[in-house]
Design a protein around this motif. Structure first.
Motif, mmCIF file in Angstrom:
data_model
loop_
_atom_site.group_PDB
_atom_site.id
_atom_site.type_symbol
_atom_site.label_atom_id
_atom_site.label_comp_id
_atom_site.label_asym_id
_atom_site.label_seq_id
_atom_site.Cartn_x
_atom_site.Cartn_y
_atom_site.Cartn_z
ATOM 1 N N GLU A 156 -64.228 10.161 24.286
ATOM 2 C CA GLU A 156 -62.896 10.240 23.674
ATOM 3 C C GLU A 156 -62.935 10.796 22.253
ATOM 4 N N HIS A 157 -64.090 10.781 21.605
ATOM 5 C CA HIS A 157 -64.166 11.160 20.196
ATOM 6 C C HIS A 157 -64.397 12.653 20.001
ATOM 7 N N PHE A 158 -65.274 13.222 20.814
ATOM 8 C CA PHE A 158 -65.705 14.605 20.582
ATOM 9 C C PHE A 158 -64.590 15.644 20.682
ATOM 10 N N PRO A 159 -63.591 15.486 21.565
ATOM 11 C CA PRO A 159 -62.530 16.509 21.601
ATOM 12 C C PRO A 159 -61.799 16.674 20.269
ATOM 13 N N TYR A 160 -61.604 15.577 19.556
ATOM 14 C CA TYR A 160 -60.950 15.685 18.252
ATOM 15 C C TYR A 160 -61.824 16.447 17.259
ATOM 16 N N VAL A 161 -63.126 16.144 17.262
ATOM 17 C CA VAL A 161 -64.040 16.820 16.334
ATOM 18 C C VAL A 161 -64.106 18.310 16.668
ATOM 19 N N LYS A 162 -64.204 18.620 17.951
ATOM 20 C CA LYS A 162 -64.254 20.009 18.379
ATOM 21 C C LYS A 162 -62.994 20.757 17.951
ATOM 22 N N ALA A 163 -61.860 20.053 17.935
ATOM 23 C CA ALA A 163 -60.597 20.676 17.533
ATOM 24 C C ALA A 163 -60.456 20.797 16.021
ATOM 25 N N GLY A 164 -61.328 20.100 15.268
ATOM 26 C CA GLY A 164 -61.285 20.234 13.821
ATOM 27 C C GLY A 164 -60.809 19.024 13.063
ATOM 28 N N PHE A 165 -60.820 17.863 13.704
ATOM 29 C CA PHE A 165 -60.448 16.615 13.042
ATOM 30 C C PHE A 165 -61.706 15.842 12.652
ATOM 31 N N ALA A 166 -61.652 15.152 11.522
ATOM 32 C CA ALA A 166 -62.611 14.080 11.288
ATOM 33 C C ALA A 166 -62.211 12.918 12.198
ATOM 34 N N MET A 173 -50.136 16.018 17.094
ATOM 35 C CA MET A 173 -50.491 15.819 15.687
ATOM 36 C C MET A 173 -50.325 17.109 14.892
ATOM 37 N N GLU A 174 -50.665 18.219 15.501
ATOM 38 C CA GLU A 174 -50.439 19.501 14.829
ATOM 39 C C GLU A 174 -48.950 19.743 14.604
ATOM 40 N N SER A 175 -48.126 19.308 15.549
ATOM 41 C CA SER A 175 -46.682 19.536 15.429
ATOM 42 C C SER A 175 -46.051 18.699 14.317
ATOM 43 N N VAL A 176 -46.735 17.611 13.915
ATOM 44 C CA VAL A 176 -46.181 16.763 12.863
ATOM 45 C C VAL A 176 -46.953 16.907 11.549
ATOM 46 N N GLY A 177 -47.768 17.952 11.445
ATOM 47 C CA GLY A 177 -48.370 18.260 10.154
ATOM 48 C C GLY A 177 -49.871 18.310 10.066
ATOM 49 N N ALA A 178 -50.596 17.961 11.118
ATOM 50 C CA ALA A 178 -52.056 18.025 11.058
ATOM 51 C C ALA A 178 -52.516 19.479 10.996
ATOM 52 N N LYS A 179 -53.532 19.724 10.167
ATOM 53 C CA LYS A 179 -54.080 21.072 10.012
ATOM 54 C C LYS A 179 -55.589 21.006 10.225
ATOM 55 N N PRO A 180 -56.011 20.915 11.486
ATOM 56 C CA PRO A 180 -57.445 20.777 11.765
ATOM 57 C C PRO A 180 -58.234 22.034 11.429
ATOM 58 N N LEU A 181 -59.509 21.831 11.103
ATOM 59 C CA LEU A 181 -60.423 22.924 10.780
ATOM 60 C C LEU A 181 -61.593 22.868 11.754
ATOM 61 N N PRO A 182 -61.619 23.734 12.770
ATOM 62 C CA PRO A 182 -62.702 23.708 13.765
ATOM 63 C C PRO A 182 -64.067 23.828 13.108
ATOM 64 N N PRO A 183 -65.086 23.195 13.703
ATOM 65 C CA PRO A 183 -66.417 23.215 13.105
ATOM 66 C C PRO A 183 -67.032 24.602 13.085
ATOM 67 N N VAL A 184 -67.921 24.812 12.112
ATOM 68 C CA VAL A 184 -68.697 26.039 12.035
ATOM 69 C C VAL A 184 -70.016 25.769 12.731
ATOM 70 N N VAL A 185 -70.240 26.418 13.861
ATOM 71 C CA VAL A 185 -71.443 26.191 14.652
ATOM 72 C C VAL A 185 -72.390 27.356 14.464
ATOM 73 N N LYS A 186 -73.608 27.061 14.079
ATOM 74 C CA LYS A 186 -74.588 28.119 13.876
ATOM 75 C C LYS A 186 -74.945 28.791 15.193
ATOM 76 N N ASP A 187 -75.328 30.043 15.102
ATOM 77 C CA ASP A 187 -75.722 30.804 16.291
ATOM 78 C C ASP A 187 -76.989 30.205 16.873
ATOM 79 N N THR A 188 -76.882 29.747 18.114
ATOM 80 C CA THR A 188 -78.044 29.134 18.786
ATOM 81 C C THR A 188 -78.504 29.959 19.979
ATOM 82 N N ALA A 189 -78.214 31.269 19.925
ATOM 83 C CA ALA A 189 -78.611 32.150 21.025
ATOM 84 C C ALA A 189 -80.116 32.114 21.224
ATOM 85 N N SER A 190 -80.510 32.203 22.469
ATOM 86 C CA SER A 190 -81.949 32.149 22.781
ATOM 87 C C SER A 190 -82.664 33.331 22.146
ATOM 88 N N HIS A 191 -83.925 33.108 21.809
ATOM 89 C CA HIS A 191 -84.666 34.179 21.166
ATOM 90 C C HIS A 191 -85.997 34.364 21.879
#
Length: 327
Positions: A113-123, A309-327
């Motif tokens: 239940e927690h990770f979808p909010y973080v992925k969307a940019g919420f603490a 929550m976005e409709s009532v003023g939340a302004k989430p900032l999605p996480p910055v994920v480093k490039d993890t492409a295989s090498h």
């Protein structure tokens, strides 16, 4: 399923959450316990070092020491990865579900239940509820098993003190969170806690309640017997029943429910919506046909709550994920 027991629906997402949680908690440092009295700023330890083993997530486990109602307790803070300016993140406050008359701590399966909010940019600040059962997986409980946890839950005002402590911590120790973007969310019994936090703490700007029990007096049907063991118990349900206190809501509420929910009657949801509307309160009722009590929230409810929550003023900032492409 009895409302005292946790819902252990097995889904692929839950399995993924357990694996992620294992990574998060492997060697996660905790803040040093504080010996000072509860209620002071010094009792709120500084953030420990972040666990960054899950891409896109900075995770912190915090232990709040002290004595008295709501203490000790633990907090789990998730921040979207990346640098964030002060007061730039919205924050969701969420308690563990599957309780009702007592407290609880989070288990790995709850974290889906927690990770979808973080992925969307919420603490996300997940907070324990005072009064967990010694063994939350028993099939049945005696009054002796229940009386201590119930008493501690009541001393913490049905989780309201726990929620307020979580808010206090974020505002004191997490400068990235915007005090004007605080939201209470939860599922089932945790949705009831979220509703009570929203009506009881003006710092909460909106509430997302997924399949809550809004008529706690109906839920706590064994009140006369338990009152013999925990004085005041029979009067407590009325204090914690959102349906009885619609006049106290001063923030928008998002209510989500599935038509085929096998635990919470649709009639209860409709009664709460009607009472809120009659009192001139802001409520959005979102319903789906299928998904039962839990899966409907995973598949549809949280996404709807984020949009709300976005409709009532939340302004989430999605996480910055480093490039993890295989090498």
């Amino acid at each position: 399923m009895n409302s005292l027991h946790r819902c252990f629906t097995i889904v692929a997402a839950s399995c993924a959450a357990i694996l992620i949680s294992s990574a998060l908690f492997a060697g996660t440092p905790e803040a040093s316990p504080s010996p000072v009295a509860s209620g002071s700023d010094e009792a709120l330890p500084v953030l420990p070092q972040a666990n960054t083993s899950v891409p896109g997530v900075e995770f912190y486990r915090i232990k709040i020491e002290g004595t008295g109602p709501g203490r000790p307790m633990e907090l789990d803070l998730y921040l979207p990865a990346g640098r964030h300016d002060a007061k730039s993140l919205p924050c969701v406050f969420i308690a563990p579900a599957g309780t009702g008359q007592h407290g609880a701590v989070f288990e790995d399966g709850d974290r889906v239940e927690h990770f979808p909010y973080v992925k969307a940019g919420f603490a996300v600040m997940a907070y324990d509820l005072s009064g967990p059962l010694a063994d939350p997986h028993k099939d049945s409980y005696t009054y002796g098993d229940m009386m201590g946890p119930v008493a501690r839950f009541m001393e913490a005002d049905g989780g309201l003190i726990n929620g307020r402590t979580a808010i206090d911590y974020v505002l004191k120790r997490v400068p990235e969170v915007d005090p004007a973007q605080l939201y209470a969310c939860g599922h089932s019994s945790a949705a009831t806690v979220a509703l009570n936090l929203a009506r009881g703490d003006a710092r909460i700007k909106a509430c997302c309640a997924y399949a809550p029990q809004v008529d706690v007096e109906k839920w706590w049907s064994n009140a006369p017997k338990m009152d013999k063991f925990v004085p005041g118990y029979k009067d407590f349900p009325a204090k914690k029943s959102p349906l009885r206190h619609v006049a106290d809501f001063n923030c928008p509420v998002y209510l989500f429910h599935a038509d085929d929910d096998s635990q919470i009657p649709m009639a209860d949801m409709q009664a709460f919506v009607a009472a809120m509307q009659a009192a001139g309160k802001k409520i959005t009722f979102d319903r789906v046909a299928t998904g039962d009590h839990y899966q409907s929230m995973i598949d549809h409810g949280i996404a709807g709550g984020i949009k709300f929550m976005e409709s009532v003023g939340a302004k989430p900032l999605p996480p910055v994920v480093k490039d993890t492409a295989s090498h």
